[in-house]
Scaffold this active site. Structure first.
Site, PDB file in Angstrom:
ATOM      1  N   ARG A   1      42.550  32.261  37.427  1.00  0.00           N
ATOM      2  CA  ARG A   1      42.774  30.957  36.780  1.00  0.00           C
ATOM      3  C   ARG A   1      42.485  29.887  37.819  1.00  0.00           C
ATOM      4  NH1 ARG A   1      42.499  27.061  33.542  1.00  0.00           N
ATOM      5  NH2 ARG A   1      44.314  26.280  32.407  1.00  0.00           N
TER       6      ARG A   1
ATOM      7  N   ARG B   1      42.070  28.695  42.654  1.00  0.00           N
ATOM      8  CA  ARG B   1      40.684  28.569  43.121  1.00  0.00           C
ATOM      9  C   ARG B   1      40.603  28.086  44.571  1.00  0.00           C
ATOM     10  NH1 ARG B   1      35.900  28.146  40.695  1.00  0.00           N
ATOM     11  NH2 ARG B   1      36.814  27.753  38.637  1.00  0.00           N
TER      12      ARG B   1
ATOM     13  N   GLU C   1      37.829  36.983  29.282  1.00  0.00           N
ATOM     14  CA  GLU C   1      37.278  37.654  30.455  1.00  0.00           C
ATOM     15  C   GLU C   1      38.019  38.957  30.714  1.00  0.00           C
ATOM     16  OE1 GLU C   1      35.740  34.963  33.818  1.00  0.00           O
ATOM     17  OE2 GLU C   1      37.542  35.874  34.668  1.00  0.00           O
TER      18      GLU C   1
END
Length: 432
Positions: free
Chosen positions: A27, A32, A93
């Site tokens: 996520r 990130r 995903e």
């Protein structure tokens, strides 16, 4: 590392060719620029080919490029963070990854980052809150929502890594070690530069192994003189079938290793390859016998014992068929047929034969001339070399390689009274 759940992997990951070692699912808003960035950097530094999606804008559906990246990755590492389930993209995903696990043999490693596995498994706390919104948003497509829930339950039941209270640096290093160990374990053996005649022999042994029969343990002995290709054949078979077993181990050079380092060292290799963890479980050989029997009797494994030359090696590494789970397969390569006859169990024997004339011609030519036939002017010496080597792949390989590009050597044979004397001279230099 804390591993949770079922550590099994599926079908054909060993023999399939993959574009990426690892696919990272995460996520973006959660990890990130912190945990996932550090994890990717550590994977990259280790030389592990990792796919990471750095696109900041995403549509409603997974792009074809991303779908292709998922399908072509050997391992998917899924960073499950607090807001992972709030993203329909992440959930799509995840569902796609789990489908690839079943259909393509992909290995899936969930990483529980600041979430408890039970939150993921039962969709509690932030995961439960996310699904309240999904059910409202997709009230006309409840099958999609159920697919996501099933995917989260499935991934939480897989063997995974839980951060817990540890620092992130140590956690990342443990993930790297685990991923690296999977990649090493899943890497195919290099069988032969020019695998002439191997495929037909693989099929012969496959008939003896009878993999469809899963209610008993089977041992196949590959016997033959040195240099005839027993180890090469065993590696080719291992590459073909290893992915069908929960545990697998190829013990090369049992004869030399047991003499140089002790049979207990070989037992340690066997246990650590199949069970993972420390390679120093066994102190003395008889202790190793007990450990192998107790730890592996419920596991369906593939075990290759290469170059066994004494019965005691067989007795201490694979003493009886019931040491291993039903459906296990043991392959033994040896020059000594008698030790297989003395084994306490049924053994199917596969006698290795030398290469036929045309197989030998091709193998020698590939090594000597980089072609499947001899160069002009060297047909006679090639025929004599094949006859001299007697169909032994090792002799053909070494002698052919010794003569590659060596016109000086090939022309000097005119100084010898016979080609046989010339080949004897060459073989003494390169084969002995």
């Amino acid at each position: 590392m804390a591993f949770i759940g079922d550590c099994s992997s599926s079908s054909s990951s060993v023999t399939r060719q993959w574009a990426h070692d690892v696919f990272l699912s995460f996520r973006g808003k959660d990890t990130r620029n912190n945990f996932t960035a550090h994890l990717f950097a550590a994977l990259d530094q280790k030389g592990i080919n990792t796919y990471i999606d750095n696109a900041l804008e995403r549509g409603e559906n997974i792009s074809p490029a991303l779908l292709k990246a998922i399908e072509e990755s050997k391992i998917s590492v899924i960073v499950l963070s607090q807001n992972y389930a709030s993203s329909s993209w992440c959930l799509d995903e995840l569902a796609t990854i789990l489908e690839c696990k079943e259909t393509k043999g992909q290995i899936v490693l969930p990483v529980f980052y600041k979430v408890d596995p039970s939150e993921v498994r039962y969709q509690k706390n932030s995961f439960g809150e996310a699904f309240v919104k999904h059910e409202e948003r997709f009230k006309d497509d409840q099958m999609k929502v159920q697919r996501w829930k099933t995917a989260l339950t499935q991934v939480a039941n897989l063997c995974g890594c839980d951060l817990g209270t540890r620092n992130e640096h140590d956690f990342i290093q443990e993930i790297i070690e685990h991923v690296n160990s999977i990649l090493v374990k899943e890497t195919c053996f290099q069988v032969s530069k020019y695998p002439v005649g191997i495929e037909s022999r693989v099929q012969d042994v496959m008939l003896l192994l009878d993999l469809k029969k899963k209610d008993s343990t089977c041992m196949v002995g590959i016997i033959g003189i040195g240099g005839i290709g027993k180890t090469t054949l065993a590696k080719a078979i291992y590459n073909s079938i290893a992915s069908q077993f929960k545990g697998r181990c190829f013990l090369e050079n049992v004869r030399e290793t047991s003499k140089q380092k002790g049979l207990n060292h070989v037992q340690n290799e066997l246990l650590s390859n199949i069970l993972g963890g420390s390679s120093q479980m066994v102190g003395i050989v008889d202790q190793g016998v007990t450990l192998i029997e107790k730890r592996l009797q419920l596991k369906r494994i593939l075990l290759v014992l290469d170059d066994v030359d004494e019965l005691v090696q067989l007795e201490k590494l694979a003493g009886k068929p019931d040491w291993f789970g039903l459906g296990s397969r043991i392959i033994v390569t040896t020059r000594n047929k008698h030790l297989l006859c003395a084994y306490d169990g049924v053994v199917s024997i596969y006698p290795m034969k030398g290469l036929g004339h045309y197989e030998a011609l091709r193998l020698f030519s590939w090594h000597a001339f980089k072609s499947d036939k001899p160069n002009d002017g060297y047909v006679n010496v090639t025929k004599d070399a094949i006859r001299y080597c007697g169909g032994l792949p090792l002799a053909l390989t070494v002698l052919g390689s010794a003569l590659r590009g060596r016109d000086d050597i090939l022309h000097c044979r005119k100084n010898w009274t016979s080609t046989e004397e010339f080949l004897t001279m060459i073989s003494k230099k390169y084969l002995e």
